[in-house]
Design a protein around this motif. Structure first.
Motif, PDB file in Angstrom:
ATOM      1  N   GLY A 236     -75.575 -79.568 -50.866  1.00  0.00           N
ATOM      2  CA  GLY A 236     -75.128 -78.281 -51.397  1.00  0.00           C
ATOM      3  C   GLY A 236     -73.892 -77.754 -50.680  1.00  0.00           C
ATOM      4  O   GLY A 236     -73.412 -76.673 -50.994  1.00  0.00           O
ATOM      5  N   GLY A 237     -73.399 -78.525 -49.717  1.00  0.00           N
ATOM      6  CA  GLY A 237     -72.226 -78.088 -48.960  1.00  0.00           C
ATOM      7  C   GLY A 237     -70.950 -78.352 -49.727  1.00  0.00           C
ATOM      8  O   GLY A 237     -70.963 -78.907 -50.832  1.00  0.00           O
ATOM      9  N   SER A 238     -69.859 -77.932 -49.149  1.00  0.00           N
ATOM     10  CA  SER A 238     -68.563 -78.099 -49.806  1.00  0.00           C
ATOM     11  C   SER A 238     -67.477 -77.971 -48.746  1.00  0.00           C
ATOM     12  O   SER A 238     -67.642 -77.236 -47.768  1.00  0.00           O
ATOM     13  N   PRO A 239     -66.362 -78.660 -48.950  1.00  0.00           N
ATOM     14  CA  PRO A 239     -65.239 -78.461 -48.020  1.00  0.00           C
ATOM     15  C   PRO A 239     -64.816 -76.998 -47.966  1.00  0.00           C
ATOM     16  O   PRO A 239     -64.295 -76.539 -46.961  1.00  0.00           O
ATOM     17  N   ARG A 240     -65.067 -76.261 -49.047  1.00  0.00           N
ATOM     18  CA  ARG A 240     -64.640 -74.851 -49.102  1.00  0.00           C
ATOM     19  C   ARG A 240     -65.367 -73.979 -48.083  1.00  0.00           C
ATOM     20  O   ARG A 240     -64.934 -72.881 -47.781  1.00  0.00           O
ATOM     21  N   ASN A 241     -66.523 -74.458 -47.604  1.00  0.00           N
ATOM     22  CA  ASN A 241     -67.263 -73.682 -46.607  1.00  0.00           C
ATOM     23  C   ASN A 241     -66.597 -73.723 -45.234  1.00  0.00           C
ATOM     24  O   ASN A 241     -66.968 -72.963 -44.342  1.00  0.00           O
ATOM     25  N   PHE A 242     -65.630 -74.624 -45.059  1.00  0.00           N
ATOM     26  CA  PHE A 242     -65.086 -74.865 -43.725  1.00  0.00           C
ATOM     27  C   PHE A 242     -63.816 -74.074 -43.418  1.00  0.00           C
ATOM     28  O   PHE A 242     -63.319 -74.114 -42.306  1.00  0.00           O
ATOM     29  N   TRP A 243     -63.287 -73.398 -44.414  1.00  0.00           N
ATOM     30  CA  TRP A 243     -62.099 -72.570 -44.184  1.00  0.00           C
ATOM     31  C   TRP A 243     -62.321 -71.213 -44.835  1.00  0.00           C
ATOM     32  O   TRP A 243     -62.924 -71.119 -45.916  1.00  0.00           O
ATOM     33  N   VAL A 244     -61.817 -70.166 -44.195  1.00  0.00           N
ATOM     34  CA  VAL A 244     -61.932 -68.841 -44.804  1.00  0.00           C
ATOM     35  C   VAL A 244     -60.956 -68.748 -45.972  1.00  0.00           C
ATOM     36  O   VAL A 244     -59.985 -69.488 -46.048  1.00  0.00           O
ATOM     37  N   ARG A 245     -61.258 -67.832 -46.848  1.00  0.00           N
ATOM     38  CA  ARG A 245     -60.409 -67.608 -48.013  1.00  0.00           C
ATOM     39  C   ARG A 245     -59.002 -67.268 -47.525  1.00  0.00           C
ATOM     40  O   ARG A 245     -58.823 -66.383 -46.681  1.00  0.00           O
ATOM     41  N   CYS A 246     -58.031 -67.964 -48.054  1.00  0.00           N
ATOM     42  CA  CYS A 246     -56.662 -67.740 -47.600  1.00  0.00           C
ATOM     43  C   CYS A 246     -55.706 -68.133 -48.717  1.00  0.00           C
ATOM     44  O   CYS A 246     -56.135 -68.615 -49.766  1.00  0.00           O
TER      45      CYS A 246
END
Ligand SMILES: *[C@@H]1O[C@H](CO)[C@@H](O)[C@H](O)[C@H]1NC(C)=O
Length: 327
Positions: free
Chosen positions: A95-105
């Motif tokens: 259920g993870g994603s690369p998107r979890n590893f960086w804050v919204r920018c």
């Protein structure tokens, strides 16, 4: 004799196809830091238990500048520091994603930036590791073809970025770290660090048996045990971006009153099964939807319970261990 052990197929394939240096398996997070390279492994017991993070020491002024790319239909997100000394490939959990590893920018408007994941990336960058996170096809990793796909992507990315000669290390969390059957330990299997939460007793037993099997095969293995952490009034505010001390304190008091935590502040249950969201309405606690603070709190409650969650609390030890293996 057939040896059955559960090791990340991605990290294993990377170890076979590249010069993978170290493997960090975070169970619970399982972190298997595999040096995918031919560098010599140096024995270096992990003794320090400091909880300072390189990203804290160096300050948070640095803005993330991730690059989002779609490669053959697969989303990858990566960021490289100036002059990287190694590449950290990350296999996320179910259920993870690369998107979890960086804050919204700006460069990643769809990024979620879960606190532990983003902290690991910041710490990696501060330690001069380039970070590459590849998404799985299904919610959890599937094996077989997918290991080839991921392996091709890593190779392509290393070549494109001129990083083929740089040591490659892997970090696999949960589904990304374990769960593949390995009939034998391939020769040149990289040094491996298991970072796990022993409260998850079944996994702890597995980790223990894998450590024994790998050691017997001459592989350098170490482990870091992550224990449960008591909540305090400020703990959530310190770890959750967008949550101030006042709200953190309100939540703490409400959790106590509801009996979600014991008098010493320990979570009685995992955050996933604790109906903690009930207290928001009951106590008029308004949380923003963006950033997704509820999701952040959930992760931190899981971490406090110490059963199965990503953790950056040990990242100093993890990167020290990695550093000592890639020199
Ligand atoms: C993309 O797919 C093609 C066709 O299957 C394959 O040859 C190529 O290696 C893939 N590229 C990457 C970066 O994985």
């Amino acid at each position: 004799m057939l040896i059955k052990t559960n090791q990340s197929p991605f990290l294993r394939r990377a170890a076979q196809n590249f010069r993978l240096s170290v493997l960090v398996i975070t169970l619970g997070l399982v972190v298997a830091v595999t040096l995918l390279s031919s560098h010599h492994a140096v024995e270096r017991p992990v003794t320090e238990r400091g909880h300072t993070h390189a990203s804290e020491t160096l300050g948070f002024a640095k803005f993330p500048k991730p690059t989002v790319e779609i490669v053959n239909g697969t989303e990858i997100i990566w960021e490289t520091p100036d002059d990287p000394k190694a590449v950290l490939f990350v296999a996320h959990g179910c259920g993870g994603s690369p998107r979890n590893f960086w804050v919204r920018c700006l460069t990643c408007p769809k990024c979620v930036g879960l606190p532990e994941e983003s902290k690991i990336v910041l710490d990696a960058l501060a330690h001069k590791y380039a970070v590459l996170v590849v998404s799985s096809t299904k919610p959890c990793w599937t094996y077989g073809q997918e290991t080839i796909r991921v392996s091709d992507i890593i190779r392509w990315w290393l070549e494109k970025n001129g990083l083929v000669q740089v040591p490659l290390v892997g970090l696999g969390a949960s589904s990304g770290g374990l769960y593949d059957q390995m009939d034998s330990i391939p020769s040149g299997y990289p040094p491996t660090l298991f970072v796990h939460m022993p409260k998850d007793f079944e996994r702890a037993i597995k980790v223990d048996s894998h450590i024994k099997i790998l050691r017997k095969a001459g592989v350098e293995v170490e482990e870091i045990k992550c224990m449960e952490i008591p909540l305090t009034t400020n703990w959530l505010a310190e770890r959750v971006p967008g949550l101030d001390r006042k709200m953190s304190s309100k939540l703490f008091e409400a959790f106590l009153e509801k009996g979600y935590i014991d008098p010493n502040g320990y979570m009685k249950n995992d955050g996933r099964v604790t109906p903690w969201r009930e207290v928001l309405k009951e106590n008029n606690i308004a949380l923003p939807f963006m950033p997704p603070v509820r999701q952040y709190i959930q992760e931190e409650l899981n971490l406090a319970y110490g059963y199965h969650e990503m953790t950056s609390l040990q990242s100093n030890e993890i990167f020290q261990w990695l550093d000592s293996h890639i020199k």
